[in-house]
Design a protein around this motif. Structure first.
Motif, PDB file in Angstrom:
ATOM      1  N   ASP A  17      10.637   1.162 -11.735  1.00 38.18           N
ATOM      2  CA  ASP A  17      10.642  -0.113 -12.451  1.00 38.18           C
ATOM      3  C   ASP A  17      10.382  -1.300 -11.522  1.00 38.18           C
ATOM      4  O   ASP A  17       9.750  -2.282 -11.921  1.00 38.18           O
ATOM      5  N   ARG A  18      10.863  -1.221 -10.291  1.00 40.72           N
ATOM      6  CA  ARG A  18      10.726  -2.362  -9.375  1.00 40.72           C
ATOM      7  C   ARG A  18       9.276  -2.606  -8.946  1.00 40.72           C
ATOM      8  O   ARG A  18       8.945  -3.673  -8.448  1.00 40.72           O
ATOM      9  N   VAL A  19       8.419  -1.611  -9.136  1.00 43.65           N
ATOM     10  CA  VAL A  19       6.997  -1.806  -8.816  1.00 43.65           C
ATOM     11  C   VAL A  19       6.126  -1.661 -10.060  1.00 43.65           C
ATOM     12  O   VAL A  19       4.917  -1.455  -9.963  1.00 43.65           O
ATOM     13  N   GLY A  20       6.742  -1.760 -11.237  1.00 44.85           N
ATOM     14  CA  GLY A  20       5.982  -1.666 -12.474  1.00 44.85           C
ATOM     15  C   GLY A  20       5.309  -0.330 -12.678  1.00 44.85           C
ATOM     16  O   GLY A  20       4.271  -0.242 -13.345  1.00 44.85           O
ATOM     17  N   SER A  21       5.873   0.720 -12.103  1.00 45.81           N
ATOM     18  CA  SER A  21       5.320   2.083 -12.180  1.00 45.81           C
ATOM     19  C   SER A  21       3.930   2.197 -11.565  1.00 45.81           C
ATOM     20  O   SER A  21       3.177   3.121 -11.864  1.00 45.81           O
ATOM     21  N   PRO A  35       0.899   7.827 -21.934  1.00 46.79           N
ATOM     22  CA  PRO A  35       1.265   8.673 -23.069  1.00 46.79           C
ATOM     23  C   PRO A  35       0.848  10.127 -22.872  1.00 46.79           C
ATOM     24  O   PRO A  35      -0.124  10.421 -22.185  1.00 46.79           O
ATOM     25  N   ASN A  36       1.599  10.985 -23.470  1.00 43.19           N
ATOM     26  CA  ASN A  36       1.283  12.408 -23.532  1.00 43.19           C
ATOM     27  C   ASN A  36       0.680  12.708 -24.901  1.00 43.19           C
ATOM     28  O   ASN A  36       0.893  11.949 -25.854  1.00 43.19           O
ATOM     29  N   LEU A  37      -0.082  13.793 -25.030  1.00 43.38           N
ATOM     30  CA  LEU A  37      -0.618  14.176 -26.334  1.00 43.38           C
ATOM     31  C   LEU A  37       0.505  14.397 -27.335  1.00 43.38           C
ATOM     32  O   LEU A  37       0.372  14.101 -28.521  1.00 43.38           O
ATOM     33  N   ASP A  38       1.618  14.907 -26.825  1.00 42.48           N
ATOM     34  CA  ASP A  38       2.812  15.061 -27.659  1.00 42.48           C
ATOM     35  C   ASP A  38       3.443  13.679 -27.825  1.00 42.48           C
ATOM     36  O   ASP A  38       3.857  13.059 -26.839  1.00 42.48           O
ATOM     37  N   PRO A  39       3.545  13.135 -29.040  1.00 40.49           N
ATOM     38  CA  PRO A  39       4.060  11.779 -29.242  1.00 40.49           C
ATOM     39  C   PRO A  39       5.514  11.615 -28.821  1.00 40.49           C
ATOM     40  O   PRO A  39       5.989  10.479 -28.698  1.00 40.49           O
ATOM     41  N   ALA A  40       6.196  12.709 -28.587  1.00 41.37           N
ATOM     42  CA  ALA A  40       7.594  12.632 -28.166  1.00 41.37           C
ATOM     43  C   ALA A  40       7.736  12.628 -26.646  1.00 41.37           C
ATOM     44  O   ALA A  40       8.855  12.603 -26.119  1.00 41.37           O
ATOM     45  N   LYS A  41       6.593  12.649 -25.955  1.00 45.26           N
ATOM     46  CA  LYS A  41       6.643  12.743 -24.493  1.00 45.26           C
ATOM     47  C   LYS A  41       5.771  11.672 -23.831  1.00 45.26           C
ATOM     48  O   LYS A  41       4.888  11.100 -24.455  1.00 45.26           O
ATOM     49  N   ALA A  42       6.049  11.429 -22.551  1.00 49.29           N
ATOM     50  CA  ALA A  42       5.210  10.571 -21.711  1.00 49.29           C
ATOM     51  C   ALA A  42       4.759  11.395 -20.516  1.00 49.29           C
ATOM     52  O   ALA A  42       5.442  12.335 -20.093  1.00 49.29           O
ATOM     53  N   THR A  43       3.595  11.067 -19.978  1.00 48.87           N
ATOM     54  CA  THR A  43       3.083  11.760 -18.801  1.00 48.87           C
ATOM     55  C   THR A  43       3.264  10.866 -17.587  1.00 48.87           C
ATOM     56  O   THR A  43       2.963   9.670 -17.628  1.00 48.87           O
ATOM     57  N   ARG A  44       3.763  11.437 -16.516  1.00 46.42           N
ATOM     58  CA  ARG A  44       4.018  10.677 -15.296  1.00 46.42           C
ATOM     59  C   ARG A  44       3.343  11.365 -14.122  1.00 46.42           C
ATOM     60  O   ARG A  44       3.522  12.570 -13.917  1.00 46.42           O
ATOM     61  N   ILE A  45       2.566  10.611 -13.357  1.00 46.66           N
ATOM     62  CA  ILE A  45       1.941  11.157 -12.147  1.00 46.66           C
ATOM     63  C   ILE A  45       2.484  10.459 -10.905  1.00 46.66           C
ATOM     64  O   ILE A  45       1.865  10.481  -9.844  1.00 46.66           O
ATOM     65  N   GLY A  46       3.647   9.824 -11.062  1.00 50.94           N
ATOM     66  CA  GLY A  46       4.301   9.176  -9.940  1.00 50.94           C
ATOM     67  C   GLY A  46       5.625   9.837  -9.650  1.00 50.94           C
ATOM     68  O   GLY A  46       6.192  10.546 -10.497  1.00 50.94           O
ATOM     69  N   GLU A  47       6.122   9.609  -8.438  1.00 50.80           N
ATOM     70  CA  GLU A  47       7.419  10.164  -8.056  1.00 50.80           C
ATOM     71  C   GLU A  47       8.010   9.336  -6.932  1.00 50.80           C
ATOM     72  O   GLU A  47       7.293   8.614  -6.220  1.00 50.80           O
ATOM     73  N   VAL A  48       9.306   9.437  -6.786  1.00 49.73           N
ATOM     74  CA  VAL A  48       9.971   8.690  -5.733  1.00 49.73           C
ATOM     75  C   VAL A  48       9.952   9.515  -4.454  1.00 49.73           C
ATOM     76  O   VAL A  48      10.194  10.723  -4.475  1.00 49.73           O
ATOM     77  N   ALA A  49       9.607   8.859  -3.350  1.00 46.65           N
ATOM     78  CA  ALA A  49       9.545   9.529  -2.051  1.00 46.65           C
ATOM     79  C   ALA A  49      10.631   8.990  -1.137  1.00 46.65           C
ATOM     80  O   ALA A  49      11.080   7.848  -1.289  1.00 46.65           O
ATOM     81  N   HIS A  50      11.052   9.808  -0.197  1.00 46.68           N
ATOM     82  CA  HIS A  50      12.020   9.382   0.812  1.00 46.68           C
ATOM     83  C   HIS A  50      11.291   8.665   1.950  1.00 46.68           C
ATOM     84  O   HIS A  50      10.343   9.220   2.521  1.00 46.68           O
ATOM     85  N   ILE A  51      11.725   7.464   2.260  1.00 48.85           N
ATOM     86  CA  ILE A  51      11.156   6.764   3.419  1.00 48.85           C
ATOM     87  C   ILE A  51      11.601   7.466   4.692  1.00 48.85           C
ATOM     88  O   ILE A  51      10.795   7.752   5.578  1.00 48.85           O
TER      89      ILE A  51
END
Length: 267
Positions: A17-21, A35-51
């Motif tokens: 959220d702090r970087v607007g995804s 959005p995901n093809l399934d209307p009940a889901k979202a698709t995410r290609i981001g992840e949190v990394a350890h500095i």
């Protein structure tokens, strides 16, 4: 081998959220949620990394960190899956200081977009190029971004500053600020005086002496800013350096334990 310390779901959401995804890599800035093809889901290609690494055998591991610090928001950076793999597979090229600057600038960029409609005053399509091109500096400083392509601008006059950026610069004074000039060039001197007056106008200091001209070998051109406020995205000098960069100046920024200085050298 130590156990791997993971982020909680809450920390992951805050980091995104702090970087607007958007991916925090300034060379990337991919949107990471949709959005995901399934209307009940979202698709995410981001992840949190350890500095700093999640475990002893990971990249950028710091043995002095506690598990709580390792799993905290200050050790988190939001990236797309490609950039996450990149920073961990080539950790020597992406040290802690670089990732912290990525995160700080990504948060400032996301803040600049908040409340705006696409195509109405946003500059996402015109985001600056890489802020980190070199970090192997000498002299006890850690350079966080270098952009040496020649001084594109030579004056502050005629520039505008968004209200939120100006408020960030005015947030607190800058202790013992010194403006240093490395050229007798008249245009460079005028620019240095403008910077000194700007520092006074925004309240960094009550008085800044006119820049002294120094001589000596240089490994930079343009404007080099050093700050004593280590790893502080709210540092007025860091905000000033980022604004100069986005305004077309050749700028570098570094942290040092000794002084707050604005160095000006000819291109």
């Amino acid at each position: 081998m130590s156990s791997r310390i993971e982020f909680s779901a809450k920390i992951k959401k805050i980091a995104a959220d702090r970087v607007g995804s958007l991916c925090s890599n300034p060379d990337c800035r991919r949107y990471t949620t949709g959005p995901n093809l399934d209307p009940a889901k979202a698709t995410r290609i981001g992840e949190v990394a350890h500095i700093r690494a999640a475990s002893e055998d990971g990249p950028r591991y710091d043995p002095d960190m506690t598990d709580e610090e390792r799993a905290g928001i200050d050790n988190a950076i939001w990236l797309c899956t490609i950039c996450h793999t990149l920073i961990d597979n080539d950790a020597g090229r992406y040290p802690v200081e670089t990732l912290r600057m990525w995160r700080a600038n990504a948060e400032m960029f996301a803040h600049s977009l908040m409340g705006k409609q696409p195509g109405h005053g946003t500059d996402h399509d015109h985001a600056p190029g890489p802020l980190v091109a070199s970090y192997n500096q000498t002299g006890g400083q850690t350079a966080l971004f270098i952009h040496n392509e020649g001084l594109k601008r030579r004056t502050l006059r005629g520039l505008t500053i968004r209200k939120d950026w100006l408020e960030g610069m005015k947030a607190r004074p800058v202790e013992n600020l010194v403006v240093v000039l490395y050229s007798p060039d008249g245009e460079a001197q005028a620019f240095a005086k403008d910077v000194a007056l700007f520092a006074k106008d925004v309240g960094w200091t009550e008085e800044v002496a006119l820049p002294a001209i120094l001589w000596g070998p240089l490994d930079f051109t343009g404007v080099h800013i050093t700050s004593k406020h280590k790893d502080d995205p709210g540092d007025p000098l860091r905000i000033f350096a980022t604004w100069l960069h986005r305004s077309g100046f050749d700028v570098s920024f570094g942290i040092t334990p000794s002084n707050n200085r604005i160095h000006i050298a000819p291109a």
